[in-house]
Scaffold this motif. Structure first.
Motif, mmCIF file in Angstrom:
data_model
loop_
_atom_site.group_PDB
_atom_site.id
_atom_site.type_symbol
_atom_site.label_atom_id
_atom_site.label_comp_id
_atom_site.label_asym_id
_atom_site.label_seq_id
_atom_site.Cartn_x
_atom_site.Cartn_y
_atom_site.Cartn_z
ATOM 1 N N MET A 1 0.826 -1.208 0.000
ATOM 2 C CA MET A 1 0.000 0.000 0.000
ATOM 3 C C MET A 1 0.862 1.260 0.000
ATOM 4 S SD MET A 1 -2.882 -1.279 2.701
ATOM 5 C CE MET A 1 -3.946 0.131 2.721
ATOM 6 N N ALA A 2 1.933 1.249 0.797
ATOM 7 C CA ALA A 2 2.817 2.416 0.857
ATOM 8 C C ALA A 2 3.529 2.621 -0.468
ATOM 9 C CB ALA A 2 3.830 2.244 1.988
ATOM 10 N N SER A 3 3.993 1.548 -1.094
ATOM 11 C CA SER A 3 4.693 1.699 -2.372
ATOM 12 C C SER A 3 3.735 2.134 -3.475
ATOM 13 C CB SER A 3 5.408 0.401 -2.751
ATOM 14 O OG SER A 3 4.489 -0.639 -2.909
ATOM 15 N N ARG A 4 2.488 1.645 -3.459
ATOM 16 C CA ARG A 4 1.498 2.094 -4.443
ATOM 17 C C ARG A 4 1.172 3.569 -4.285
ATOM 18 N NH1 ARG A 4 -3.087 -1.694 -3.479
ATOM 19 N NH2 ARG A 4 -1.575 -2.943 -2.425
ATOM 20 N N SER A 5 1.066 4.023 -3.033
ATOM 21 C CA SER A 5 0.720 5.432 -2.820
ATOM 22 C C SER A 5 1.859 6.358 -3.229
ATOM 23 C CB SER A 5 0.342 5.675 -1.360
ATOM 24 O OG SER A 5 1.469 5.465 -0.537
ATOM 25 N N LEU A 6 3.103 5.850 -3.237
ATOM 26 C CA LEU A 6 4.239 6.656 -3.686
ATOM 27 C C LEU A 6 4.585 6.410 -5.149
ATOM 28 C CD1 LEU A 6 6.595 6.397 -0.587
ATOM 29 C CD2 LEU A 6 5.203 8.340 -1.296
ATOM 30 N N GLY A 7 3.893 5.485 -5.789
ATOM 31 C CA GLY A 7 4.126 5.211 -7.204
ATOM 32 C C GLY A 7 5.315 4.297 -7.451
ATOM 33 N N LEU A 8 5.703 3.503 -6.485
ATOM 34 C CA LEU A 8 6.829 2.581 -6.617
ATOM 35 C C LEU A 8 6.313 1.205 -7.019
ATOM 36 C CD1 LEU A 8 8.670 3.570 -3.324
ATOM 37 C CD2 LEU A 8 9.136 4.409 -5.625
ATOM 38 N N THR A 9 7.139 0.465 -7.730
ATOM 39 C CA THR A 9 6.735 -0.883 -8.144
ATOM 40 C C THR A 9 7.146 -1.896 -7.090
ATOM 41 O OG1 THR A 9 8.806 -1.212 -9.333
ATOM 42 C CG2 THR A 9 6.940 -0.341 -10.589
ATOM 43 N N GLU A 10 6.284 -2.861 -6.879
ATOM 44 C CA GLU A 10 6.556 -3.947 -5.937
ATOM 45 C C GLU A 10 5.910 -5.220 -6.476
ATOM 46 O OE1 GLU A 10 4.044 -5.468 -4.014
ATOM 47 O OE2 GLU A 10 2.463 -4.207 -4.790
ATOM 48 N N HIS A 11 6.492 -6.360 -6.102
ATOM 49 C CA HIS A 11 5.992 -7.651 -6.577
ATOM 50 C C HIS A 11 5.841 -8.623 -5.409
ATOM 51 C CE1 HIS A 11 6.799 -6.200 -10.614
ATOM 52 N NE2 HIS A 11 8.015 -5.864 -10.216
ATOM 53 N N LEU A 12 5.400 -8.135 -4.271
ATOM 54 C CA LEU A 12 5.301 -8.972 -3.074
ATOM 55 C C LEU A 12 4.224 -10.041 -3.205
ATOM 56 C CD1 LEU A 12 5.759 -6.204 -0.386
ATOM 57 C CD2 LEU A 12 7.277 -8.147 -0.760
ATOM 58 N N ALA A 13 3.131 -9.728 -3.874
ATOM 59 C CA ALA A 13 2.016 -10.675 -3.955
ATOM 60 C C ALA A 13 2.343 -11.868 -4.855
ATOM 61 C CB ALA A 13 0.766 -9.964 -4.475
ATOM 62 N N GLN A 14 3.209 -11.658 -5.847
ATOM 63 C CA GLN A 14 3.489 -12.731 -6.797
ATOM 64 C C GLN A 14 4.585 -13.685 -6.310
ATOM 65 O OE1 GLN A 14 3.844 -9.426 -7.847
ATOM 66 N NE2 GLN A 14 1.899 -9.142 -8.918
ATOM 67 N N LEU A 15 5.363 -13.269 -5.319
ATOM 68 C CA LEU A 15 6.521 -14.060 -4.897
ATOM 69 C C LEU A 15 6.251 -14.799 -3.594
ATOM 70 C CD1 LEU A 15 9.216 -11.349 -5.626
ATOM 71 C CD2 LEU A 15 8.602 -13.284 -7.069
ATOM 72 N N ASP A 16 7.087 -15.800 -3.324
ATOM 73 C CA ASP A 16 7.016 -16.499 -2.047
ATOM 74 C C ASP A 16 8.397 -17.002 -1.667
ATOM 75 O OD1 ASP A 16 7.199 -18.394 -4.003
ATOM 76 O OD2 ASP A 16 5.719 -19.749 -3.153
ATOM 77 N N GLY A 17 8.548 -17.404 -0.413
ATOM 78 C CA GLY A 17 9.815 -17.943 0.071
ATOM 79 C C GLY A 17 10.904 -16.891 0.145
ATOM 80 N N MET A 18 12.106 -17.290 -0.281
ATOM 81 C CA MET A 18 13.274 -16.413 -0.219
ATOM 82 C C MET A 18 13.129 -15.232 -1.176
ATOM 83 S SD MET A 18 16.043 -15.732 1.287
ATOM 84 C CE MET A 18 16.462 -17.184 2.195
ATOM 85 N N ASP A 19 12.466 -15.459 -2.324
ATOM 86 C CA ASP A 19 12.256 -14.359 -3.266
ATOM 87 C C ASP A 19 11.419 -13.243 -2.636
ATOM 88 O OD1 ASP A 19 13.690 -15.699 -5.194
ATOM 89 O OD2 ASP A 19 11.906 -16.662 -6.050
#
Length: 151
Positions: A111-129
């Motif tokens: 949510m914080a990265s979306r509000s600042l316009g930053l890209t994130e891929h936390l939902a698609q990854l799991d484990g060490m990634d």
């Protein structure tokens, strides 16, 4: 003559004893009438008020925007709290609790990265990634000026 005096005295005494009751009935008559009215139409009024309350609560839910987001200050406070929780003893001891705290922490990071316009891929990854992505997003937010860890 004595019987008349006794009858008058008894009547006066009875009047003195019953006078406070009569005054109380006169003073409280409006409450008695209200109670009688309430018992007749009260249930109907309560039912109508409950229906009105339900309609207003539904209307209030419809007025809220569906994508309501907390302010940046709230997000930073949540991130600091969740970061402390994920590093503390009760969370470390319980796998289920740690999973829930990490899920909430990742959601707040997204949510914080979306509000600042930053890209994130936390939902698609799991484990060490996901761990690596979490560190990367924390670094981006820190570079943007957000202090996520209270030192």
């Amino acid at each position: 003559m004595a019987i008349t005096h006794i009858a008058v005295l008894a009547t006066a005494l009875l009047a003195l004893l019953c006078l406070p009751c009569a005054v109380a009935v006169v003073v409280c008559a409006d409450e008695l009438v209200a109670r009688r009215f309430w018992s007749r139409g009260g249930r109907r009024d309560v039912r109508a008020l409950r229906c009105l309350e339900r309609e207003l609560s539904v209307a209030e839910l419809e007025l809220r925007p569906p994508d309501f987001a907390p302010s940046m200050d709230e997000l930073v406070a949540d991130l600091r709290r969740l970061d402390r929780q994920r590093r503390s003893s009760p969370t470390i001891d319980s796998v289920a609790w740690l999973t829930a705290v990490l899920r909430a922490y990742d959601q707040r990071l997204a949510m914080a990265s979306r509000s600042l316009g930053l890209t994130e891929h936390l939902a698609q990854l799991d484990g060490m990634d996901r761990e690596i992505e979490r560190v990367r997003v924390e670094g981006l937010l820190h570079a943007a000026g957000l202090r996520l860890r209270a030192v």
